[in-house]
Design an enzyme around this catalytic site. Structure first.
Site, mmCIF file in Angstrom:
data_model
loop_
_atom_site.group_PDB
_atom_site.id
_atom_site.type_symbol
_atom_site.label_atom_id
_atom_site.label_comp_id
_atom_site.label_asym_id
_atom_site.label_seq_id
_atom_site.Cartn_x
_atom_site.Cartn_y
_atom_site.Cartn_z
ATOM 1 N N GLU A 1 0.852 -1.171 0.000
ATOM 2 C CA GLU A 1 0.000 0.000 0.000
ATOM 3 C C GLU A 1 0.892 1.226 0.000
ATOM 4 O O GLU A 1 1.868 1.270 0.747
ATOM 5 C CB GLU A 1 -0.840 0.003 1.273
ATOM 6 C CG GLU A 1 -2.181 0.622 1.062
ATOM 7 C CD GLU A 1 -3.186 0.014 2.018
ATOM 8 O OE1 GLU A 1 -3.062 0.311 3.211
ATOM 9 O OE2 GLU A 1 -4.051 -0.751 1.570
ATOM 10 N N TYR B 1 7.488 0.345 -8.457
ATOM 11 C CA TYR B 1 6.583 -0.793 -8.276
ATOM 12 C C TYR B 1 6.008 -1.239 -9.626
ATOM 13 O O TYR B 1 5.926 -2.430 -9.912
ATOM 14 C CB TYR B 1 5.440 -0.433 -7.322
ATOM 15 C CG TYR B 1 5.897 -0.157 -5.910
ATOM 16 C CD1 TYR B 1 6.875 -0.943 -5.310
ATOM 17 C CD2 TYR B 1 5.356 0.885 -5.160
ATOM 18 C CE1 TYR B 1 7.305 -0.690 -4.008
ATOM 19 C CE2 TYR B 1 5.777 1.138 -3.864
ATOM 20 C CZ TYR B 1 6.746 0.353 -3.294
ATOM 21 O OH TYR B 1 7.179 0.592 -2.019
HETATM 22 C C1 LIG Z 1 11.261 4.504 -3.113
HETATM 23 C C2 LIG Z 1 12.735 4.274 -2.804
HETATM 24 C C3 LIG Z 1 12.875 2.972 -2.001
HETATM 25 C C4 LIG Z 1 13.505 4.142 -4.131
HETATM 26 O O1 LIG Z 1 14.866 3.796 -3.847
HETATM 27 P P1 LIG Z 1 16.042 4.029 -4.934
HETATM 28 O O2 LIG Z 1 17.216 3.233 -4.505
HETATM 29 O O3 LIG Z 1 16.256 5.469 -5.159
HETATM 30 O O4 LIG Z 1 15.393 3.366 -6.231
HETATM 31 P P2 LIG Z 1 16.149 3.054 -7.599
HETATM 32 O O5 LIG Z 1 17.427 3.800 -7.712
HETATM 33 O O6 LIG Z 1 16.214 1.580 -7.765
HETATM 34 O O7 LIG Z 1 15.095 3.678 -8.635
HETATM 35 C C5 LIG Z 1 14.513 2.895 -9.631
HETATM 36 C C6 LIG Z 1 13.541 3.733 -10.423
HETATM 37 O O8 LIG Z 1 12.425 4.127 -9.623
HETATM 38 C C7 LIG Z 1 11.994 5.440 -10.015
HETATM 39 N N1 LIG Z 1 12.240 6.373 -8.900
HETATM 40 C C8 LIG Z 1 12.803 6.092 -7.716
HETATM 41 N N2 LIG Z 1 12.820 7.197 -6.928
HETATM 42 C C9 LIG Z 1 12.240 8.183 -7.645
HETATM 43 C C10 LIG Z 1 11.962 9.552 -7.388
HETATM 44 N N3 LIG Z 1 12.267 10.142 -6.211
HETATM 45 N N4 LIG Z 1 11.362 10.278 -8.345
HETATM 46 C C11 LIG Z 1 11.045 9.724 -9.532
HETATM 47 N N5 LIG Z 1 11.287 8.425 -9.853
HETATM 48 C C12 LIG Z 1 11.869 7.669 -8.910
HETATM 49 C C13 LIG Z 1 12.841 5.826 -11.228
HETATM 50 O O9 LIG Z 1 12.188 5.336 -12.359
HETATM 51 C C14 LIG Z 1 14.113 5.048 -10.948
HETATM 52 O O10 LIG Z 1 14.879 4.772 -12.067
HETATM 53 P P3 LIG Z 1 15.978 5.853 -12.561
HETATM 54 O O11 LIG Z 1 16.794 6.274 -11.384
HETATM 55 O O12 LIG Z 1 16.742 5.080 -13.598
HETATM 56 O O13 LIG Z 1 15.163 6.987 -13.126
HETATM 57 C C15 LIG Z 1 13.347 5.447 -1.996
HETATM 58 O O14 LIG Z 1 13.101 6.646 -2.701
HETATM 59 C C16 LIG Z 1 12.797 5.592 -0.593
HETATM 60 O O15 LIG Z 1 13.303 4.977 0.341
HETATM 61 N N6 LIG Z 1 11.765 6.444 -0.397
HETATM 62 C C17 LIG Z 1 11.228 6.740 0.930
HETATM 63 C C18 LIG Z 1 10.523 5.567 1.521
HETATM 64 C C19 LIG Z 1 9.317 5.176 0.708
HETATM 65 O O16 LIG Z 1 8.510 5.998 0.299
HETATM 66 N N7 LIG Z 1 9.169 3.851 0.496
HETATM 67 C C20 LIG Z 1 8.058 3.297 -0.251
HETATM 68 C C21 LIG Z 1 6.874 3.198 0.625
HETATM 69 S S1 LIG Z 1 5.465 2.633 -0.279
#
Ligand SMILES: CC(C)(COP(=O)(O)OP(=O)(O)OC[C@H]1O[C@@H](n2cnc3c(N)ncnc32)[C@H](O)[C@@H]1OP(=O)(O)O)[C@@H](O)C(=O)NCCC(=O)NCCS
Length: 156
Positions: A112, A123
């Site tokens: 969620e 996702y």
């Molecule tokens: C969501 C989260 C886990 C992503 O981690 P990450 O290591 O940066 O992810 P990745 O580097 O593997 O990103 C993969 C792709 O996801 C998308 N993405 C990830 N973060 C993004 C952002 N802030 N804005 C836009 N696209 C994003 C992009 O498509 C990205 O690919 P790209 O870097 O080649 O453009 C991280 O931002 C986080 O911890 N956020 C806060 C906690 C959270 O909200 N968790 C999810 C709860 S539902």
């Protein structure tokens, strides 16, 4: 699955840095430990190089926490520390979660997320599809209501 204290410390360090405070999504230490005690929970850690930090004291860049019931598993928490974002670690960790769930015999995965979370793209890229909306489920610290989007991935 109850984690060693060192893992709880390392998860909490990421948790406190990763979740934007205005959405109130981060859990506190008690909630984390309780979920591990009472829920059928498991967790995974990722290091800065995409490795699994197995030794005490290894640096942790991110984690997931998931709870299973029969052949279904819910991703409860998923985060990468801000210092290690946009290097693909979230993708590696999500893929690891999905593959380990599959190996454990899971057939359906859930999560969620609040509407507007940039994690949506990640996702979707891994096959999750929106299956429901809970209107106004989240409440920001300013009192703004945000929908929760339920997502599902059916494993075949
Ligand atoms: C969501 C989260 C886990 C992503 O981690 P990450 O290591 O940066 O992810 P990745 O580097 O593997 O990103 C993969 C792709 O996801 C998308 N993405 C990830 N973060 C993004 C952002 N802030 N804005 C836009 N696209 C994003 C992009 O498509 C990205 O690919 P790209 O870097 O080649 O453009 C991280 O931002 C986080 O911890 N956020 C806060 C906690 C959270 O909200 N968790 C999810 C709860 S539902």
């Amino acid at each position: 699955m109850i984690a060693p204290e060192d893992d709880i410390d390392r998860i909490m360090a990421v948790m406190e840095a990763a979740f934007p405070p205005e959405f109130g999504e981060a859990w506190n230490r008690r909630q984390l430990i309780d979920a591990m005690i009472v829920g059928n929970c498991r967790y995974g850690l990722i290091g800065p190089e995409g490795d699994e930090p197995v030794r005490e004291g290894d640096e942790v860049a991110g984690f997931f926490l998931a709870r299973s019931v029969l052949d279904e598993e819910e991703l409860l928490l998923f985060a990468i520390h801000p210092s290690f974002r946009r290097r693909g670690l979230g993708g590696i960790l999500l893929r690891r979660f999905i593959e380990t769930a599959r190996n454990r015999g899971m057939h359906r995965l859930f999560l969620e997320m609040r509407r507007g979370n940039p994690a949506a793209g990640l996702y979707a890229a891994h096959g999750f599809r929106p299956v429901g909306i809970r209107p106004g489920y989240y409440r920001t610290t300013d009192g703004v209501r945000l929908d929760a989007i339920s997502q599902e991935l059916v494993l075949v």
